[in-house]
Structure formats: C-alpha cells, structure tokens
Design a protein around this motif. Sequence first.
Motif, short mmCIF file in Angstrom:
data_model
loop_
_atom_site.label_atom_id
_atom_site.label_comp_id
_atom_site.label_asym_id
_atom_site.label_seq_id
_atom_site.Cartn_x
_atom_site.Cartn_y
_atom_site.Cartn_z
N ILE A 66 0.86 -1.18 0.00
CA ILE A 66 0.00 0.00 0.00
C ILE A 66 0.90 1.23 0.00
N SER A 67 0.87 1.98 -1.09
CA SER A 67 1.73 3.15 -1.23
C SER A 67 0.98 4.42 -0.85
N ILE A 68 1.65 5.29 -0.09
CA ILE A 68 1.10 6.60 0.28
C ILE A 68 2.09 7.66 -0.16
N THR A 69 1.63 8.60 -0.95
CA THR A 69 2.51 9.68 -1.41
C THR A 69 1.95 11.03 -0.96
N GLY A 70 2.78 12.04 -1.07
CA GLY A 70 2.36 13.38 -0.71
C GLY A 70 3.56 14.25 -0.43
N MET A 71 3.34 15.55 -0.46
CA MET A 71 4.42 16.50 -0.18
C MET A 71 4.87 16.38 1.27
N PRO A 72 6.10 16.82 1.58
CA PRO A 72 6.54 16.84 2.98
C PRO A 72 5.57 17.67 3.82
N GLY A 73 5.15 17.11 4.95
CA GLY A 73 4.22 17.82 5.81
C GLY A 73 2.76 17.59 5.49
N SER A 74 2.48 16.76 4.48
CA SER A 74 1.09 16.53 4.11
C SER A 74 0.39 15.54 5.05
N GLY A 75 1.16 14.83 5.89
CA GLY A 75 0.54 13.97 6.90
C GLY A 75 0.67 12.49 6.65
N LYS A 76 1.56 12.06 5.76
CA LYS A 76 1.71 10.64 5.46
C LYS A 76 2.04 9.84 6.71
N THR A 77 3.07 10.28 7.42
CA THR A 77 3.54 9.55 8.59
C THR A 77 2.50 9.57 9.71
N THR A 78 1.89 10.72 9.94
CA THR A 78 0.90 10.85 11.02
C THR A 78 -0.31 9.96 10.76
N LEU A 79 -0.78 9.95 9.52
CA LEU A 79 -1.92 9.10 9.16
C LEU A 79 -1.58 7.63 9.34
N ALA A 80 -0.43 7.22 8.81
CA ALA A 80 -0.05 5.81 8.90
C ALA A 80 0.15 5.38 10.35
N TYR A 81 0.73 6.26 11.18
CA TYR A 81 0.96 5.91 12.57
C TYR A 81 -0.34 5.77 13.34
N LYS A 82 -1.30 6.63 13.02
CA LYS A 82 -2.61 6.54 13.66
C LYS A 82 -3.24 5.18 13.40
N VAL A 83 -3.16 4.73 12.15
CA VAL A 83 -3.72 3.43 11.79
C VAL A 83 -2.88 2.29 12.38
N TYR A 84 -1.57 2.44 12.33
CA TYR A 84 -0.64 1.42 12.83
C TYR A 84 -0.90 1.11 14.30
N LYS A 85 -1.22 2.14 15.09
CA LYS A 85 -1.43 1.97 16.53
C LYS A 85 -2.87 1.65 16.89
N ASP A 86 -3.76 1.65 15.91
CA ASP A 86 -5.17 1.34 16.19
C ASP A 86 -5.28 -0.10 16.72
N LYS A 87 -6.10 -0.28 17.75
CA LYS A 87 -6.20 -1.60 18.39
C LYS A 87 -6.70 -2.68 17.43
N SER A 88 -7.62 -2.32 16.55
CA SER A 88 -8.14 -3.32 15.62
C SER A 88 -7.07 -3.76 14.62
N ILE A 89 -6.12 -2.87 14.32
CA ILE A 89 -5.03 -3.22 13.41
C ILE A 89 -3.97 -4.03 14.15
N SER A 90 -3.60 -3.60 15.34
CA SER A 90 -2.57 -4.32 16.09
C SER A 90 -3.00 -5.74 16.43
N SER A 91 -4.30 -5.94 16.66
CA SER A 91 -4.78 -7.29 16.96
C SER A 91 -4.95 -8.15 15.72
#
Length: 237
Positions: A66-91
């Motif tokens: 799953i590829s995510i692109t965007g300009m620096p500061g557009s929120g790629k890392t923040t979005l992915a981290y939010k999903v990565y730490k979601d309990k339904s994803i971690s389980s």
Amino acid sequence: MKLIKEEVSDLHEKIPKNRGLIVVNSPKKLVKNNSSPAGKMIVGFEEETNWLMRKLTSGSADLDIISITGMPGSGKTTLAYKVYKDKSISSHFDLRAWSTVDQEHDEKKLLVKLYNQVIGSDLKFSEDIDVADLLRRQLFGKRYLIVLDDVWDTTTWDELTRPFPEVKKVSRIILMTQEKKAALHGNRSADPLNLRLLTPEESWELLEKRTFGNESFPDELLDVGKEIAEIVKGFLW
C-alpha cells in the motif's frame, strides 16, 4: 517550519500594544507536543483513514503493498501511525514493525531495527550475520505488517523488501514516499493514496487543537492565529 517557529516565538510582538496582553499569562494552557508521530494529532482524513484500514484487513490473501505519497508535511507519517497503533489493526496482525528509511539510510541497520521490533528485543549483530535472512524466517508463516517510511528511490525499495516472504496470510507493507515513481514501483497494479492538503477549516482546527487542546483560541490571539494558519497552508507540520 522556520517561519512558524518565528511567528510563535515573536507572538507578543504581533499583538497590538493597546490590548495590554501578556502572552505568558494567557488563561489558555498550551499543550505540550513533540515531533514524533506519537505526539502529533490529526484532523480530517476520515475517508483516507477508513480506506487504509480496509486495505490492511481485507482483500487479497497475497502480500499487498500500500503506497502513500504526498508533499513533505502533508501527513503521510501521522496518518499511517494513527492506523498502525489502532487496536483493531494491532490485533489483526501477528507481527508489526516500523522503520524510517530517508536518504542516508544504512540497509543493515534498518533491517536490524525491523528484526528487533519483530522479536521484541534489542540485539546487536556482527557484519557477517545475514539479518535479512533472519528477518525472513521470523516473518514466514505469520501475518505481518511492515511500515517503511520516507523511501526515496526504487533501488532502496528493492533492497529492503528481500526479507518479506510472499505467503498467503493477508500480510501488508505500507510504503510512504514523496516520489511517485517509488510508489508506483512498489505496487504497479494499484494507484497510491496521494494525500491532499488540509482545507482552510481543517488547518485552523489543527492549529487550535495543537496550541490549546480542547479550548478555543483566545480572542486576543485570533489575528495572530490566522496569520500562522495562513503560513501553514494546509500542512500538518
């Protein structure tokens, strides 16, 4: 970022003198933040968040990129981290690991970092140890989620993906990059998620939340806040 810091540090000079406001005595308490994804909040992107979570938990049993692109500061890392730490994803996944690549990366150090996250340890390895092979063995037969943040080119992508076995376990790799070419190289069969910039309303909401938490901008700082929001121009900074 430099402009924003200057605006904030010079906040008291921006306020008209006749208001008699001392910024340090503002009744609103500033919210402490840090630059890591864990310390950042996100506004908007509900549709993108739901899309990413569906891509991670459903679809083909084959390994999917799953590829995510965007300009620096557009929120790629923040979005992915939010999903990565979601309990339904971690389980949902047996194993998860996250590594930031950037331009000056060391392949072995990155693989060691991923390996230690997978096994929950902090091991050191000599130069003659094939960490890629060790990582592959740990991942084989498992449902895993690997996040590679800030991949700059196709060669780096090819080097780092050797340890990831293609087993039918609904495993997923999230590739984040500023380079559209690298995103398409990672998955030629699907378009990347190209993050948009925040709307003016979302940008204002983010600035307000990061500065004052659940409280609103004080009336004395509205003009300065609008100036800073204009500088931000839709980036998550």
